[in-house]
Design a protein around this motif. Structure first.
Motif, PDB file in Angstrom:
ATOM      1  N   LYS A   1       0.795  -1.234   0.000  1.00 32.31           N
ATOM      2  CA  LYS A   1       0.000   0.000   0.000  1.00 32.31           C
ATOM      3  C   LYS A   1       0.824   1.280   0.000  1.00 32.31           C
ATOM      4  O   LYS A   1       0.275   2.374   0.039  1.00 32.31           O
ATOM      5  CB  LYS A   1      -0.948   0.024   1.216  1.00 32.31           C
ATOM      6  CG  LYS A   1      -1.939  -1.134   1.300  1.00 32.31           C
ATOM      7  CD  LYS A   1      -2.905  -1.211   0.122  1.00 32.31           C
ATOM      8  CE  LYS A   1      -4.072  -0.262   0.235  1.00 32.31           C
ATOM      9  NZ  LYS A   1      -4.943  -0.341  -0.965  1.00 32.31           N
TER      10      LYS A   1
ATOM     11  N   LYS B   1      -2.929   6.375  -7.219  1.00 25.89           N
ATOM     12  CA  LYS B   1      -4.126   7.120  -6.807  1.00 25.89           C
ATOM     13  C   LYS B   1      -5.378   6.282  -7.053  1.00 25.89           C
ATOM     14  O   LYS B   1      -6.261   6.198  -6.201  1.00 25.89           O
ATOM     15  CB  LYS B   1      -4.186   8.416  -7.636  1.00 25.89           C
ATOM     16  CG  LYS B   1      -5.277   9.360  -7.245  1.00 25.89           C
ATOM     17  CD  LYS B   1      -4.727  10.468  -6.357  1.00 25.89           C
ATOM     18  CE  LYS B   1      -5.828  11.359  -5.843  1.00 25.89           C
ATOM     19  NZ  LYS B   1      -6.088  11.163  -4.409  1.00 25.89           N
TER      20      LYS B   1
ATOM     21  N   ASN C   1      -5.502   3.450  -4.403  1.00 22.32           N
ATOM     22  CA  ASN C   1      -5.239   3.764  -2.994  1.00 22.32           C
ATOM     23  C   ASN C   1      -3.886   3.275  -2.511  1.00 22.32           C
ATOM     24  O   ASN C   1      -3.765   2.761  -1.398  1.00 22.32           O
ATOM     25  CB  ASN C   1      -6.341   3.192  -2.095  1.00 22.32           C
ATOM     26  CG  ASN C   1      -7.555   4.087  -2.108  1.00 22.32           C
ATOM     27  OD1 ASN C   1      -7.434   5.302  -2.004  1.00 22.32           O
ATOM     28  ND2 ASN C   1      -8.720   3.476  -2.280  1.00 22.32           N
TER      29      ASN C   1
ATOM     30  N   ARG D   1      -0.149   4.654  -1.631  1.00 22.71           N
ATOM     31  CA  ARG D   1       0.555   5.917  -1.388  1.00 22.71           C
ATOM     32  C   ARG D   1       1.883   5.887  -2.145  1.00 22.71           C
ATOM     33  O   ARG D   1       2.633   4.913  -2.033  1.00 22.71           O
ATOM     34  CB  ARG D   1       0.780   6.075   0.112  1.00 22.71           C
ATOM     35  CG  ARG D   1       1.074   7.483   0.523  1.00 22.71           C
ATOM     36  CD  ARG D   1       1.001   7.618   2.043  1.00 22.71           C
ATOM     37  NE  ARG D   1       1.509   8.908   2.440  1.00 22.71           N
ATOM     38  CZ  ARG D   1       2.118   9.139   3.599  1.00 22.71           C
ATOM     39  NH1 ARG D   1       2.275   8.153   4.471  1.00 22.71           N
ATOM     40  NH2 ARG D   1       2.553  10.345   3.881  1.00 22.71           N
TER      41      ARG D   1
ATOM     42  N   SER E   1      -9.209  11.134  -8.718  1.00 18.38           N
ATOM     43  CA  SER E   1      -8.840  10.114  -7.735  1.00 18.38           C
ATOM     44  C   SER E   1      -9.081   8.709  -8.288  1.00 18.38           C
ATOM     45  O   SER E   1      -8.548   7.746  -7.773  1.00 18.38           O
ATOM     46  CB  SER E   1      -9.578  10.345  -6.420  1.00 18.38           C
ATOM     47  OG  SER E   1     -10.900   9.907  -6.556  1.00 18.38           O
TER      48      SER E   1
END
Lengths: 352, 352
Positions: free
Chosen positions: A111, A130, A133, A135, B307
């Protein structure tokens, strides 16, 4: 399966940058069916080639890259086949490598990642991250174009601007703790994505004599080499095309470094690519050559590309400048077919 | 064949904006084979659908648009199928219409054209014109984004900046002498290009219940309507999907004009589109609706799209804002499938 270039150790298809011995890893694929049976013609996008990839088809990224078009132009008696790799969700060919890499990261539930990039790989991972999810910490040179930086901010990447050379940016990213480092310079899965350019081109235009590739880290060059090698193994092409690596003057890694510096090749200004020996051996096997081009030649090539309708960034024009140079030196066979991937969109550097 | 909406006069498939009587023209296609026999599966790009177009296949533009990918996302129980129309050579869906139009211009040897545009159509024609040595006069509003203007200059378009409303820009372009006027507001061939979005989507995802479309001049809306009508005639779908036209508040042409102005829909800020009645009748036939969205709703939608990994311009977000509004009002059937074309790249407006 992953295999170490040095100690020949093997690993299952998990995400991994290097061998325990420090050696570079390659993905080794065993295909037990003819290519026709592996292609999935239900799909009109990259998923057509999923069976050629070492990924779990249940954890694919939601962003699906298109099959990029090939545009044929006759230039001084040669057929040049421009492949519009810049028509990708993040505006560069990197999305192919990112797609496969993110598929692997998702399989393992990773992640948080970090990487270093001159811009395009950073934007590509920031975008796919993005959407999933994940980072994304990006290490970029301070002189990266304002348009690219703005995009990274919009995509909420964690930006680490480094005031130093491309190699220093790379070192800083490697030192960073707390995230999985996914450098496309090492990452063997990245090349699984970029190899698909060869498969698509083969389906679109058949065999070619030459492939001309702007070459820095080799993430496109080695992917294309791999794709054509697989097509040869499938019995689809008699031999792999001659691969031509074009570099920016002053940043050559494959030949003698020029004093003169071509500052327009920001995407390939990589003096010491980790996979350099692999690039050299692919060049040799394909009977290809490496050359380098000046800033002036790149600028002229960029304008010519634009007049053909290709809005690309300067690094993409390095390949075409190389083609023009080879033409001038009469090093290309008459009436031959040359595949020329155009790597990055010109839209992102509009603010320049 | 072209047919006048008013006097029903017909014309052969030559380039023509209007009937001699002043009426709008439609392309009428007669297909004598089933769709399967007309699709050309040798091509993995727009040429797959060439037999559905009234063009001479010997004078096609050299720039070939890709088949754009469709990305499925589940949003509040609904399947939303985003079609990435912005992954086009000039960065917007307009390239589809431009491709067909330029094919017609080439058939007739037309070498100088003029058009008016909020930006995207101008860039599209400037790009295709550049690649075909057609001189392109573009009439654009003064407030067009700096990124778009810069692109037009790079493409050497003859830029006519008009300090006035979108309708005034349109008038100035119409008055201009010395070039063939190719306004996509009238041009019936433009819709032949945009109809292909429906064919591609059908091949990619089958039938859908809704299609949500940012609507100004209707060049995408009416193209999609036409595509789905043809698919119905081919017996491929039982009925056409409900078409939903989304407009920017303050610029509604299909319903009551709001006092509040949504300035983020520059691509669809067209208060009096010439094909308005045609849009209304397609809306009615499809049992669709028209709605309008505010600037705040558009901004929020743009962020949500980003997003999900879609770097689009604000006008593209108008459609998604409309979807969210319909969800809130519970006007969409549960578990339904909605096709949502994302129309323009966000890269071009980076300088904003």
């Amino acid at each position: 399966m992953l295999k170490c270039q040095i100690c020949k150790a093997t690993y299952p298809d998990v995400f991994r940058l290097k061998c325990d011995c420090g050696g570079l890893l390659d993905v080794v694929n065993e295909f037990e069916k003819p290519l026709e049976d592996l292609l999935n013609s239900d799909y009109l996008d990259i998923r057509r080639y999923l069976n050629l990839l070492p990924v779990n088809q249940k954890t694919l990224p939601s962003l699906t890259p298109p099959i990029t078009p090939v545009i044929e132009r006759k230039i001084e008696g040669m057929k040049v086949l421009f492949k519009l790799e810049y028509l990708m969700p993040s505006g560069s060919f990197k999305d192919r490598g990112t797609y496969v890499t993110v598929a692997k990261l998702k399989e393992e539930g990773i992640k948080e990642i970090s990487l270093d990039s001159s811009g395009n790989a950073a934007i590509s991972f920031a975008l796919f991250g993005k959407a999933e999810n994940i980072r994304v910490h990006v290490f970029i040179p301070k002189h990266t174009s304002e348009g690219k930086k703005k995009l990274l901010r919009l995509l909420k990447a964690e930006i680490h601007e480094i005031d130093g050379s491309r190699m220093e940016v790379h070192e800083k990213a490697q030192e960073f703790k707390g995230a999985t480092y996914v450098s496309h310079w090492y990452n063997p899965y990245f090349l699984e994505g970029t190899k698909l350019t060869a498969y698509e081109a083969f389906e679109q235009i058949g065999e070619v004599e030459y492939v001309i590739i702007p070459t820095g880290s080799g993430s496109l060059f080695l992917g294309l080499y791999k794709g054509f090698k697989e097509l040869e193994r499938f019995g689809k092409i008699k031999k792999i095309p001659k691969l031509i690596a074009v570099q920016a003057k002053g940043f050559e890694s494959l030949g003698k470094r020029s004093k003169e510096k071509n500052m327009l090749g920001e995407g390939i200004a990589i003096p010491e690519p980790p996979r350099k020996e692999q690039i050299k051996s692919a060049l040799k096997e394909s009977k290809g050559v490496h050359i380098s081009v000046s800033e002036e030649e790149t600028k002229k090539a960029l304008e010519e590309l634009r007049s053909m309708g290709f809005i690309v960034e300067a690094t993409s024009a390095v390949g075409y400048a190389g083609f023009k140079l080879l033409l001038k030196k009469e090093l290309l066979k008459e009436n031959s077919k040359t595949l020329m991937p155009l790597t990055g969109s010109g839209f992102k550097s509009l603010t320049l």
